[in-house]
Design a protein around this motif. Structure first.
Motif, PDB file in Angstrom:
ATOM      1  N   ILE A 115       0.838  -1.203   0.000  1.00 13.82           N
ATOM      2  CA  ILE A 115       0.000   0.000   0.000  1.00 13.82           C
ATOM      3  C   ILE A 115       0.875   1.256   0.000  1.00 13.82           C
ATOM      4  N   GLY A 116       1.945   1.252   0.791  1.00 14.14           N
ATOM      5  CA  GLY A 116       2.855   2.400   0.811  1.00 14.14           C
ATOM      6  C   GLY A 116       3.478   2.651  -0.549  1.00 14.14           C
ATOM      7  N   MET A 117       3.917   1.576  -1.198  1.00 16.03           N
ATOM      8  CA  MET A 117       4.535   1.724  -2.520  1.00 16.03           C
ATOM      9  C   MET A 117       3.499   2.180  -3.543  1.00 16.03           C
ATOM     10  N   LEU A 118       2.290   1.628  -3.476  1.00 10.52           N
ATOM     11  CA  LEU A 118       1.251   2.042  -4.422  1.00 10.52           C
ATOM     12  C   LEU A 118       0.856   3.506  -4.206  1.00 10.52           C
ATOM     13  N   CYS A 119       0.841   3.975  -2.968  1.00 18.43           N
ATOM     14  CA  CYS A 119       0.553   5.395  -2.703  1.00 18.43           C
ATOM     15  C   CYS A 119       1.640   6.273  -3.309  1.00 18.43           C
ATOM     16  N   PHE A 120       2.891   5.896  -3.112  1.00 12.44           N
ATOM     17  CA  PHE A 120       4.002   6.651  -3.688  1.00 12.44           C
ATOM     18  C   PHE A 120       3.886   6.682  -5.212  1.00 12.44           C
ATOM     19  N   LEU A 121       3.625   5.531  -5.821  1.00 13.53           N
ATOM     20  CA  LEU A 121       3.495   5.471  -7.275  1.00 13.53           C
ATOM     21  C   LEU A 121       2.281   6.267  -7.754  1.00 13.53           C
ATOM     22  N   GLY A 122       1.210   6.270  -6.966  1.00 17.87           N
ATOM     23  CA  GLY A 122       0.022   7.051  -7.308  1.00 17.87           C
ATOM     24  C   GLY A 122       0.312   8.548  -7.319  1.00 17.87           C
ATOM     25  N   VAL A 123       1.112   9.004  -6.355  1.00 15.96           N
ATOM     26  CA  VAL A 123       1.495  10.420  -6.313  1.00 15.96           C
ATOM     27  C   VAL A 123       2.334  10.762  -7.547  1.00 15.96           C
ATOM     28  N   MET A 124       3.259   9.868  -7.898  1.00 15.98           N
ATOM     29  CA  MET A 124       4.080  10.111  -9.096  1.00 15.98           C
ATOM     30  C   MET A 124       3.209  10.173 -10.347  1.00 15.98           C
ATOM     31  N   LEU A 125       2.247   9.265 -10.447  1.00 14.21           N
ATOM     32  CA  LEU A 125       1.355   9.240 -11.600  1.00 14.21           C
ATOM     33  C   LEU A 125       0.513  10.516 -11.655  1.00 14.21           C
ATOM     34  N   ALA A 126      -0.015  10.928 -10.508  1.00 14.43           N
ATOM     35  CA  ALA A 126      -0.817  12.152 -10.461  1.00 14.43           C
ATOM     36  C   ALA A 126       0.015  13.372 -10.866  1.00 14.43           C
ATOM     37  N   PHE A 127       1.252  13.428 -10.414  1.00 12.61           N
ATOM     38  CA  PHE A 127       2.130  14.530 -10.786  1.00 12.61           C
ATOM     39  C   PHE A 127       2.350  14.556 -12.299  1.00 12.61           C
ATOM     40  N   CYS A 128       2.602  13.392 -12.890  1.00 13.06           N
ATOM     41  CA  CYS A 128       2.838  13.329 -14.349  1.00 13.06           C
ATOM     42  C   CYS A 128       1.595  13.756 -15.126  1.00 13.06           C
ATOM     43  N   VAL A 129       0.433  13.294 -14.689  1.00 14.80           N
ATOM     44  CA  VAL A 129      -0.811  13.658 -15.376  1.00 14.80           C
ATOM     45  C   VAL A 129      -1.057  15.159 -15.240  1.00 14.80           C
ATOM     46  N   ALA A 130      -0.843  15.716 -14.036  1.00 14.54           N
ATOM     47  CA  ALA A 130      -1.030  17.152 -13.835  1.00 14.54           C
ATOM     48  C   ALA A 130      -0.036  17.948 -14.687  1.00 14.54           C
ATOM     49  N   PHE A 131       1.188  17.483 -14.776  1.00 10.32           N
ATOM     50  CA  PHE A 131       2.187  18.145 -15.601  1.00 10.32           C
ATOM     51  C   PHE A 131       1.766  18.141 -17.068  1.00 10.32           C
ATOM     52  N   MET A 132       1.286  16.982 -17.547  1.00  8.82           N
ATOM     53  CA  MET A 132       0.861  16.891 -18.949  1.00  8.82           C
ATOM     54  C   MET A 132      -0.342  17.791 -19.219  1.00  8.82           C
ATOM     55  N   ALA A 133      -1.291  17.844 -18.270  1.00  7.23           N
ATOM     56  CA  ALA A 133      -2.472  18.699 -18.451  1.00  7.23           C
ATOM     57  C   ALA A 133      -2.071  20.174 -18.467  1.00  7.23           C
ATOM     58  N   THR A 134      -1.176  20.566 -17.570  1.00  3.81           N
ATOM     59  CA  THR A 134      -0.720  21.948 -17.523  1.00  3.81           C
ATOM     60  C   THR A 134       0.025  22.319 -18.803  1.00  3.81           C
TER      61      THR A 134
END
Length: 144
Positions: A115-134
């Motif tokens: 769960i800890g690793m998936l949360c970390f990976l989820g934050v990375m994924l969210a950052f990448c998606v937000a970066f692409m949208a911006t």
């Protein structure tokens, strides 16, 4: 580049989940055997963002399940106190003995790590998606 990062993050998430499922299957099968440590070795990897290194200890084990053919497998991050020639108890699923583990059953610890690793990976994924949208919005405004 963010698209490749997203693909890498998703691949890592799949790998983390598969590893946890394999551990759970081995632990919950109830099948154990005595295995011998054939070899230990370490690998060293360097983090690209700084000059820190990570050393991983690997063990190679061999055991013979009741089916009769010897099974050999390698595992990362085992205890440093296990050396070549030692005998350990391994847990395995009958249909996949090559996916055995010498790690002691600890479902709660394994779930917490996953769960800890998936949360970390989820934050990375969210950052990448937000970066692409911006970036997409910025380039759309520039075209106007």
């Amino acid at each position: 580049m963010p698209t490749l990062t997203c693909a890498g993050v998703i691949a890592m998430a799949v790998k983390v989940i598969k590893h946890y499922v394999q551990l759970r299957q081995a632990w919950s099968s109830g099948l154990t055997a005595e295995a011998r440590c054939l070899r230990t070795y370490t690998t060293t990897s360097r983090h690209s963002d700084n000059d820190r290194f990570r050393t991983t200890l690997h063990h190679v084990y061999e055991f013979t399940p009741p089916a009769g053919r010897p099974v050999r497998f390698a595992e990362e991050d085992g205890p440093a106190t296990i050396i070549e020639g030692d005998f350990v108890t391994v847990h395995y699923a009958a249909d996949r003995p090559e996916k055995a583990t010498a790690h002691s059953p600890s479902p709660a610890k394994g779930a917490a790590a996953m769960i800890g690793m998936l949360c970390f990976l989820g934050v990375m994924l969210a950052f990448c998606v937000a970066f692409m949208a911006t970036a997409h919005d910025m380039f759309d405004l520039a075209d106007m």
